[in-house]
Design an enzyme around this catalytic site. Structure first.
Site, PDB file in Angstrom:
ATOM      1  N   GLU A 100      -3.310  -8.927   1.649  1.00 61.93           N
ATOM      2  CA  GLU A 100      -4.110  -9.496   2.740  1.00 61.93           C
ATOM      3  C   GLU A 100      -5.429  -8.763   2.953  1.00 61.93           C
ATOM      4  O   GLU A 100      -6.334  -9.271   3.612  1.00 61.93           O
ATOM      5  CB  GLU A 100      -3.310  -9.498   4.045  1.00 61.93           C
ATOM      6  CG  GLU A 100      -3.062  -8.114   4.609  1.00 61.93           C
ATOM      7  CD  GLU A 100      -2.269  -8.158   5.908  1.00 61.93           C
ATOM      8  OE1 GLU A 100      -2.910  -8.298   6.957  1.00 61.93           O
ATOM      9  OE2 GLU A 100      -1.045  -8.055   5.850  1.00 61.93           O
TER      10      GLU A 100
ATOM     11  N   ASP B  17       1.938  -6.625 -11.453  1.00 56.42           N
ATOM     12  CA  ASP B  17       3.032  -5.825 -10.912  1.00 56.42           C
ATOM     13  C   ASP B  17       2.578  -4.372 -10.785  1.00 56.42           C
ATOM     14  O   ASP B  17       2.095  -3.779 -11.755  1.00 56.42           O
ATOM     15  CB  ASP B  17       4.242  -5.922 -11.831  1.00 56.42           C
ATOM     16  CG  ASP B  17       5.365  -4.994 -11.420  1.00 56.42           C
ATOM     17  OD1 ASP B  17       5.943  -5.208 -10.349  1.00 56.42           O
ATOM     18  OD2 ASP B  17       5.636  -4.037 -12.174  1.00 56.42           O
TER      19      ASP B  17
ATOM     20  N   ASP C  62       2.072  -0.636   0.466  1.00 56.04           N
ATOM     21  CA  ASP C  62       1.940  -1.684   1.482  1.00 56.04           C
ATOM     22  C   ASP C  62       2.664  -2.919   0.962  1.00 56.04           C
ATOM     23  O   ASP C  62       2.069  -3.956   0.685  1.00 56.04           O
ATOM     24  CB  ASP C  62       0.458  -1.981   1.747  1.00 56.04           C
ATOM     25  CG  ASP C  62       0.257  -2.941   2.913  1.00 56.04           C
ATOM     26  OD1 ASP C  62       1.201  -3.117   3.714  1.00 56.04           O
ATOM     27  OD2 ASP C  62      -0.842  -3.516   3.027  1.00 56.04           O
TER      28      ASP C  62
END
EC number: 2.5.1.79
Length: 339
Positions: A117, A168, A186
């Site tokens: 985000e 990944d 996170d």
């Protein structure tokens, strides 16, 4: 009969049903209202009134919803779990990012596992010492719609110090030759069938992550719910797992209203966390551009002063997180539901 109410069930997707409960029935002077409902446990749910559904779908890795709620503004939901809310995400992200950067004597390079985000990168880039931030998220779809809708992070995504990698995080860290001053986890919460649980394991911390830290390097991760009733889900085992790998480990918590719980973070290093309160506030003043909304030195001291129940649970925890012996919070990821 009650109004037709749209409930976002535990997987983050809506189902219309006719509600006959007087608790859920809307007042006669209100228009129909849509709701998001998160299943916290088998006998506990948490609901939010919605303005609109901005996005919902299933990527290759996880169920995704971006909702505009009446109480918390825009919220990001992954695999049915609230990840971030516009009104109070500053609590989570300031606690995740700033303590580790402030305890480090001169942080210049940071690697973020997850963080799609953009809020973690936004907080890191407030530090004047930072020269490079690598944000590695597995899900291009999450990153794309967060860039589109979460405009508060637009400057972070455009910052020349930010390197965005869609991959990944385990594979990316393993292949990189460079080391980092700070590594941040996170990540989404570990749910069965989700993409992230292997990034909480002892083998990952010991064999892949720790070797990528510079001398004086610090690792910090979100560690799930840490309330009186929820701390044993994953928080205590993540803490104990990090103790097996690092010499110094510090847990701290804060209440996040949109999570309906106290949340936990754990940071670790082979060098002692020895910054005094006055020095921490001085570093905030000298290093951080702009005002922090939540964190200062006294609030961090408070966050790291855990109540008796949590302290004893951390002390007595024996579980070590592994691929074969993983703990999960309530819920399931895409992979589990496709079995």
């Amino acid at each position: 009969m009650g109004e037709a109410v749209e409930i976002m069930f535990g997987n983050g997707f809506p189902e219309i049903h006719k509600d006959t409960s007087p608790i859920q029935t809307l007042h006669s002077n209100q228009q129909d209202c849509h709701w998001y409902e998160e299943t916290i446990d088998d006998d506990l749910k948490w609901s939010f009134a919605l303005n609109s559904v901005l996005h919902q779908g299933t990527s290759e890795y996880q169920d995704i919803a971006l909702l505009d709620t009446k109480r918390f503004g825009k919220v990001l939901v992954i695999d049915g779990k609230m990840q971030s809310a516009e009104r109070d995400e500053f609590i989570y992200h300031e606690c995740l990012i700033h303590p580790a950067l402030l305890f480090h004597p001169n942080p210049k390079t940071v690697f973020i596992m997850g963080g799609g985000e953009g809020s973690a990168a936004r907080e890191i880039l407030k530090h004047t010492t930072i020269e490079k931030v690598v944000m590695c998220d597995i899900d291009q779809e999450v990153v794309d719609f967060c860039r589109r809708f979460l405009t508060v992070n637009s400057d972070a995504f455009c910052n020349k110090k930010l390197e965005l990698v869609i991959k990944d995080a385990k594979a990316e860290l393993e292949k990189r030759e460079e080391k980092f001053d700070i590594i941040v986890g996170d990540l989404a919460d570990p749910v069965e069938g989700g993409p992230c649980y292997q990034l909480y394991t002892k083998s990952f911390y010991q064999n892949i992550l720790k070797p990528k830290l510079n001398p004086n390097g610090i690792f910090v991760t979100q560690a799930g719910p840490a309330g009186i009733f929820t701390h044993k889900e994953v928080f205590t085992s993540i803490y104990n797992t990090m103790k097996q790998v690092f010499k110094y480990v510090k847990a701290y918590t804060a209440h996040v209203p949109s999570f309906a719980d106290t949340w936990g973070w754990v940071m670790a290093s082979d060098h002692e966390f020895d910054v005094e309160v006055d020095e921490m506030d001085r570093r905030i003043e000298e290093r951080v551009k702009g005002e922090l909304m939540y964190l200062n030195a006294p609030s961090f001291v408070s966050a790291a002063t855990l109540n008796k129940t949590i302290s004893l649970a951390l002390e007595k925890e024996t579980e070590v997180y592994s691929e074969e012996n993983a703990r999960f919070i309530h819920g399931h990821g895409v992979a589990y539901r496709h079995i």
